[in-house]
Design a protein around this motif. Structure first.
Motif, mmCIF file in Angstrom:
data_model
loop_
_atom_site.group_PDB
_atom_site.id
_atom_site.type_symbol
_atom_site.label_atom_id
_atom_site.label_comp_id
_atom_site.label_asym_id
_atom_site.label_seq_id
_atom_site.Cartn_x
_atom_site.Cartn_y
_atom_site.Cartn_z
ATOM 1 N N GLU A 70 40.672 52.693 49.516
ATOM 2 C CA GLU A 70 41.762 52.650 49.432
ATOM 3 C C GLU A 70 42.206 50.727 49.131
ATOM 4 N N PHE A 71 41.987 50.320 50.059
ATOM 5 C CA PHE A 71 42.664 49.098 49.539
ATOM 6 C C PHE A 71 41.731 48.005 48.964
ATOM 7 N N ARG A 72 40.751 48.651 48.433
ATOM 8 C CA ARG A 72 40.069 47.379 47.296
ATOM 9 C C ARG A 72 40.744 48.269 46.228
ATOM 10 N N LYS A 73 41.640 49.403 45.837
ATOM 11 C CA LYS A 73 42.294 49.619 44.404
ATOM 12 C C LYS A 73 43.318 48.850 44.588
ATOM 13 N N GLN A 74 44.320 48.743 45.415
ATOM 14 C CA GLN A 74 45.657 48.208 45.476
ATOM 15 C C GLN A 74 44.802 47.015 45.294
ATOM 16 N N VAL A 75 43.548 45.718 45.945
ATOM 17 C CA VAL A 75 43.422 44.548 45.844
ATOM 18 C C VAL A 75 43.447 44.213 43.905
ATOM 19 N N ILE A 76 42.107 45.113 43.439
ATOM 20 C CA ILE A 76 41.974 44.899 41.842
ATOM 21 C C ILE A 76 42.774 45.101 41.023
ATOM 22 N N ALA A 77 43.598 46.520 41.400
ATOM 23 C CA ALA A 77 45.429 46.892 40.620
ATOM 24 C C ALA A 77 46.099 45.669 40.702
ATOM 25 N N ASN A 78 46.103 44.159 41.524
ATOM 26 C CA ASN A 78 47.149 43.771 41.729
ATOM 27 C C ASN A 78 46.161 41.694 41.275
ATOM 28 N N LYS A 79 47.443 41.938 39.749
ATOM 29 C CA LYS A 79 46.928 40.291 39.956
ATOM 30 C C LYS A 79 46.977 39.415 40.205
ATOM 31 N N LYS A 80 47.970 38.962 41.197
ATOM 32 C CA LYS A 80 47.860 37.767 41.781
ATOM 33 C C LYS A 80 46.860 37.971 42.921
ATOM 34 N N LEU A 81 46.362 38.878 43.080
ATOM 35 C CA LEU A 81 44.534 39.069 44.269
ATOM 36 C C LEU A 81 43.555 39.009 43.061
ATOM 37 N N ALA A 82 43.639 39.638 42.338
ATOM 38 C CA ALA A 82 41.891 39.710 41.817
ATOM 39 C C ALA A 82 42.716 39.612 40.222
ATOM 40 N N GLN A 83 41.580 38.835 39.131
ATOM 41 C CA GLN A 83 41.644 38.891 37.858
ATOM 42 C C GLN A 83 40.424 39.713 37.653
ATOM 43 N N LYS A 84 40.060 39.844 36.942
ATOM 44 C CA LYS A 84 38.809 41.149 36.526
ATOM 45 C C LYS A 84 37.891 40.210 35.840
ATOM 46 N N ASP A 85 36.429 40.135 36.087
ATOM 47 C CA ASP A 85 35.707 38.711 35.492
ATOM 48 C C ASP A 85 34.023 39.586 35.032
ATOM 49 N N GLY A 86 34.274 40.328 33.867
ATOM 50 C CA GLY A 86 33.512 41.245 33.801
ATOM 51 C C GLY A 86 33.306 42.585 34.599
ATOM 52 N N GLU A 87 32.081 42.475 35.305
ATOM 53 C CA GLU A 87 32.038 43.799 36.384
ATOM 54 C C GLU A 87 32.504 43.790 37.661
ATOM 55 N N LEU A 88 32.919 42.118 37.913
ATOM 56 C CA LEU A 88 33.479 41.931 39.144
ATOM 57 C C LEU A 88 35.072 41.374 39.330
#
Length: 291
Positions: free
Chosen positions: A224-242
């Protein structure tokens, strides 16, 4: 809780100029803030400056380090003439007198001793007094009175913005940590961990990447926490499959082991004592992580 009201009287109608600061009718102590060039002018108009009192001269030396001189007098407007001739460093004087005339020669000497002692022990300013000031004789009752009066002096000095009596706050030493990295060749994921052994904190740093997909084996709270981090662009930016982390992620509230930190990065249940290695590729046994 009682409210303390502090009054400021602007003697030349400017915030930077001469002024009087006091704590109203419940307190006897009042502070005159006097720029060096205003002492003579203000002294003619303020008879309180011709009473017994305690004073501080404030300024900086040639290296711009803060300096102070503490003293006592029965007439600051007269005493300051000598300081103008012999002391170049000061630009402002704080003069403390009693509105109810409770300071006499012995009391003034005791205030000078208290002020010198507090300033030298604080070691926050270079103190320009050339000789140590010994504790003068004074009855116990009067000592108690002057110590209370000096507490007001300290308060008004801080209110003015001067920390001559305050010990510098020690900056807490940063908690030591160990650094590890985790690499998954199949996905190209590379994560970095700071482990604070004393507080048992696990922090994934901002230069890390984490796997984007979350498997069913990932612990529920972490998923659940990973979902929140991945959904927040201030915390994580998509980089291919990572996903590339943009900020440090503190997992302290979620994990209590290196495996929890590894599972967050991998998106699946992962054995942390095998995954995390130091800069020399060394793994640490479970006993080390437990402290």
């Amino acid at each position: 809780m009682a409210i303390l009201t502090v009054y400021t009287k602007l003697l030349d109608k400017t915030l930077e100029g001469a002024r009087i600061i006091d704590m109203g009718s419940t307190k006897s102590c009042e502070c005159f803030v006097l720029p060096r060039e205003k002492v003579a002018e203000i002294g003619k108009k303020q008879p309180h400056l011709q009473r017994y009192g305690f004073y501080i001269l404030l300024g900086r030396n040639k290296d711009m380090r803060p300096m102070a001189y503490v003293g006592q007098t029965n007439d600051f407007t007269n005493r300051v003439n000598d300081h103008k001739q012999k002391k170049d460093f000061w630009d402002t004087a704080l003069v403390f007198v009693s509105k109810s005339d409770e300071i006499y020669p012995s009391e003034a000497l005791y205030l000078e001793y208290l002020g010198w002692k507090a300033a030298t022990e604080a070691d926050n300013f270079i103190i320009d007094n050339t000789k140590d000031i010994n504790k003068p004789p004074l009855s116990e009752d009067k000592q108690n009175e002057m110590e209370l009066f000096f507490e007001d002096i300290q308060f008004l000095t801080r209110f003015y913005g001067c920390k001559v009596f305050d010990r510098p706050e020690k900056t807490p030493e940063p908690e030591p940590f160990m650094e590890f990295k985790m690499y998954m060749p199949k996905t190209g994921m590379l994560a970095f961990l700071k482990f604070y052994r004393e507080s048992k904190r696990y922090v994934i740093t901002s230069e890390s990447t984490i796997v984007g997909e979350t498997s069913k084996s990932c612990p529920k709270g972490l998923a659940e926490f990973r979902k929140q981090v991945i959904a927040n662009k201030k915390l994580a930016q998509k980089d291919g499959e990572l996903y590339s982390l943009q900020q440090d992620i503190d997992l302290s509230e979620l994990v209590s082991s290196p495996s929890g930190a590894a599972s967050f990065c991998a998106g699946t249940s992962y054995q942390g004592t095998e995954a995390w290695v130091d800069e020399d590729q060394n793994k640490y046994p479970s006993e080390w992580w437990k402290g």
